[in-house]
Write an enzyme that holds these catalytic residues in place. Structure first.
Site, mmCIF file in Angstrom:
data_model
loop_
_atom_site.group_PDB
_atom_site.id
_atom_site.type_symbol
_atom_site.label_atom_id
_atom_site.label_comp_id
_atom_site.label_asym_id
_atom_site.label_seq_id
_atom_site.Cartn_x
_atom_site.Cartn_y
_atom_site.Cartn_z
ATOM 1 N N ASP A 172 89.978 -24.597 23.331
ATOM 2 C CA ASP A 172 89.525 -23.629 23.119
ATOM 3 C C ASP A 172 90.510 -22.021 23.502
ATOM 4 O O ASP A 172 91.119 -22.193 24.723
ATOM 5 C CB ASP A 172 87.951 -23.480 24.604
ATOM 6 C CG ASP A 172 87.015 -22.431 24.616
ATOM 7 O OD1 ASP A 172 87.223 -21.268 24.174
ATOM 8 O OD2 ASP A 172 85.759 -23.524 24.651
ATOM 9 N N SER A 202 87.873 -7.721 11.852
ATOM 10 C CA SER A 202 85.968 -7.236 10.868
ATOM 11 C C SER A 202 86.031 -5.936 10.797
ATOM 12 O O SER A 202 86.623 -4.942 11.891
ATOM 13 C CB SER A 202 84.981 -7.603 11.414
ATOM 14 O OG SER A 202 83.868 -7.095 10.853
ATOM 15 N N TYR A 229 79.696 -7.448 18.760
ATOM 16 C CA TYR A 229 80.933 -8.273 18.258
ATOM 17 C C TYR A 229 81.491 -6.460 17.226
ATOM 18 O O TYR A 229 82.799 -7.145 17.542
ATOM 19 C CB TYR A 229 80.305 -7.962 17.163
ATOM 20 C CG TYR A 229 80.654 -8.875 16.067
ATOM 21 C CD1 TYR A 229 81.366 -10.209 16.145
ATOM 22 C CD2 TYR A 229 81.604 -8.243 14.580
ATOM 23 C CE1 TYR A 229 82.264 -10.749 15.268
ATOM 24 C CE2 TYR A 229 82.426 -8.290 13.775
ATOM 25 C CZ TYR A 229 82.174 -10.223 14.398
ATOM 26 O OH TYR A 229 82.987 -10.848 13.053
ATOM 27 N N LYS A 235 86.081 -6.461 18.139
ATOM 28 C CA LYS A 235 87.174 -6.431 17.833
ATOM 29 C C LYS A 235 86.887 -5.321 17.288
ATOM 30 O O LYS A 235 89.144 -5.128 17.234
ATOM 31 C CB LYS A 235 86.072 -6.375 16.041
ATOM 32 C CG LYS A 235 85.761 -7.915 15.847
ATOM 33 C CD LYS A 235 86.704 -8.964 15.523
ATOM 34 C CE LYS A 235 86.048 -10.673 15.146
ATOM 35 N NZ LYS A 235 86.983 -11.057 15.369
#
Length: 229
Positions: free
Chosen positions: A58, A136, A151, A155
Site C-alpha cells: 500500500d 492529471s 483531487y 495532483k
C-alpha cells in the site's frame, strides 16, 4: 532488456501498462495493494513468464514499500508511480470531507514519493533511469474549475513534488516527469471518457521510451505534449 516497475497495477491504466510491457518481452515488476488484485495482474504478466514479478504494498505504508523494494536487486530503468485514488464525494471548497481528502493527499501526493525514494537504489544502477509520477491535467494551476478540489489539490501537490524531485535527482542523471494519461475509460474516468486504456498506455510507454535527462522536470500528457504547471 529494460526493467520497468509499475506501482499500482491491479486495474485500469497500470494493469494495461503491465500487459503491454509483458507482450513486448520487457522485464516487468508491478505492484498491487493487496491479494485481491493479484489474479488480474498475473494474467496480464503471463506473456512475460519469469520476467514478470508481483509485489504487494500500500503506497501509504512506507514499511511495506521498503520491504518490497528489498526484494528487488536488479536495476530499474523506468518507474511509473501509478497508484492513486479519486477521493471522497464531498471535496469542494464549500463542502469538504477533510479526513477523506487528507487520506487522498496521502495516497496521491505522498504515495508516489514514498515509492520513488524506496526504489532509488535500483534506479541508480540503470544507465537511463526515469521516474514517471502519474498526475492529471486537473492538477494544473492554470486550469479553471472548482469541482473535486481535493483531487485537484492532490495532483497539484504531486506536481510540485515532481519538480523538486527532478531538481534533486538531476545531478544523479535520473529524469523525473509528471504525466497526464488523458481522460481514460476506467473506473475512475467513467464510460464517457475519450480514450481507451490501450490508447493511453501505448502513448505513455511511447513517451517514457523516449525520455532522457534532457526532458526532466516536465509536465506531459500521454502524447508527449507539454501542460502548463
Amino acid at each position: 532488456m529494460s526493467h520497468w516497475l509499475i506501482a499500482g497495477a491491479s486495474r485500469g491504466i497500470g494493469l494495461e501498462l503491465a500487459r503491454q510491457l509483458a507482450l513486448r518481452g520487457a522485464r516487468v515488476t508491478a505492484s498491487v495493494r493487496n491479494e485481491a488484485g493479484r489474479a488480474a495482474l498475473e494474467a496480464a504478466l503471463a506473456p512475460a513468464g519469469k520476467k514478470g514479478r508481483i509485489l504487494i504494498f500500500d503506497t501509504r505504508d512506507a514499511s511495506q514499500i521498503a520491504a518490497a523494494a528489498a526484494q528487488v536487486d536488479a536495476p530499474v530503468d523506468a518507474l511509473i508511480a501509478n497508484a492513486g485514488a479519486y477521493g471522497p464525494e464531498r471535496q469542494n471548497a464549500l463542502d469538504m470531507d477533510f479526513d477523506g481528502v487528507l487520506d487522498l493527499l496521502n495516497v496521491n501526493s505522498l504515495g508516489p514519493l514514498r515509492v520513488a525514494q524506496a526504489f532509488l537504489p535500483q534506479l541508480r544502477l540503470s544507465e537511463n533511469p526515469r521516474i514517471v509520477m502519474m498526475s492529471s491535467v486537473l492538477g494544473s494551476m492554470a486550469l479553471e474549475g472548482t469541482f473535486n478540489v481535493g483531487y485537484r489539490a492532490s495532483k497539484a501537490a504531486l506536481n510540485k513534488i515532481t519538480q523538486c524531485l527532478a531538481d534533486d535527482l538531476r545531478p544523479e542523471r535520473i529524469a523525473v516527469v509528471s504525466m497526464h494519461p488523458g481522460w481514460v475509460r476506467t473506473d475512475m474516468g467513467g464510460p464517457d471518457a475519450t480514450l481507451s486504456v490501450e490508447e493511453s498506455a501505448e502513448g505513455i510507454l511511447r513517451v517514457v521510451d523516449g525520455l532522457t535527462l534532457s526532458g526532466t522536470r516536465r509536465y506531459l500528457d500521454y502524447r508527449g505534449d507539454e501542460i502548463d504547471w
